[in-house]
Enzyme design. Sequence first.
Site, short mmCIF file in Angstrom:
data_model
loop_
_atom_site.label_atom_id
_atom_site.label_comp_id
_atom_site.label_asym_id
_atom_site.label_seq_id
_atom_site.Cartn_x
_atom_site.Cartn_y
_atom_site.Cartn_z
N GLU A 99 0.93 -1.06 -0.18
CA GLU A 99 -0.22 -0.18 -0.19
C GLU A 99 0.71 1.07 -0.21
O GLU A 99 1.87 1.17 0.13
CB GLU A 99 -1.17 0.46 1.28
CG GLU A 99 -2.02 -1.68 0.64
CD GLU A 99 -2.98 -0.83 2.63
OE1 GLU A 99 -3.81 -2.04 2.40
OE2 GLU A 99 -2.85 -0.85 3.35
N CYS A 347 -0.33 6.07 10.03
CA CYS A 347 0.77 5.38 10.27
C CYS A 347 0.44 4.34 10.88
O CYS A 347 -0.20 4.15 12.71
CB CYS A 347 1.38 6.91 11.34
SG CYS A 347 3.27 6.22 12.31
#
Length: 354
Positions: A99, A347
Amino acid sequence: MHLGELTIEELETFFRELGEPSYRAKQIFIRIHRHLALSLSEFTEIPKRVLKIFEERQLFSTLQIKNRKIVEALSSDCGTEKFLFESPNPKVSLQRNFESVWIVSEKRRTACVSSQSGCSLNCVFCATGQLPFKGNLETWQILQQVYIMIRMRNPEFPFIRERLTNIVYMGMGEPFYNYDKVIKSAHLLHHSLGLNLGARHITISTAGVVPAIERFIKEKQPFNLAVSLNHPISENRSELMDINKKYPLKDLLKVLKTYVKLYRKNITFEYVLIPEVNMSSDHIRELVRISKFIKHCKFNLIPLNTEFHQWRRPTEEEVLHFQNELRKHGILAFYRGSPGRTIDAACGMLSLKS
């Protein structure tokens, strides 16, 4: 071999071996890295006989987009988008999915790219660390994440409305466990005949692979360096990040001190905030000690985005308190929220969820 990972010098050698003029190298390089070609049909200046060789030898393939998710709600990161890629390379026996994220902020457009499919580390707060490791990405696979995102974000390409400003190697994987291909991709992104992105706008992040950092320093690489710290006490850091058992914090800090002494610029420490784990006054005191030892550093504060081990995400007030306590000691500490959290793109959240 893939044409998209060759330097101009390597392309010149390739074309000489084909019996073609060397100027073809510059044509191909510009077509791939400036015009962001994604198919052989876009190589309009190359003779058909040469294109046929490319096709027969399978010298140019393109990543496939399996899914896209975009932040549509009214928020500061509205427009942040996550891309799920799949490698179509028939020479790869194990399918590689990974990704990337196009991060939207007020003044920046940042491409967050992956360097591996899955991850060979086991940082216990990170969703990617729960995935099986399927291998390092090739240089062209790293680059095409950037090139495809630029084209997808600009439907009228080559007319560009949304211009890339920064690249961070902070997606899936440990970039310094794929050092050669990561560094080569960064130089190709930096090349004046390509995107020509300034070295100070390219940041490579590591969990702390000390030998690779030493090599980075020795080679005088021009790119920014970021380090995932996440705990200031070595034995506790080992509980969060297994890499600390191999490269202890004291060795990491020693090599980082060498870095700032030679480069004379800040190291960025990434610090995932986990209440009751690494946010106490004792932790702040240790971070101040580390900051004084390194001298040139700044902290990027990241609230926990996953839900492992029954840990909770810190409140906004807790994050701001932690930031203010660091700033009281003269430490540069930044908090930019969690862009893309609603689409599992923040994150620590990249986990191939489609």
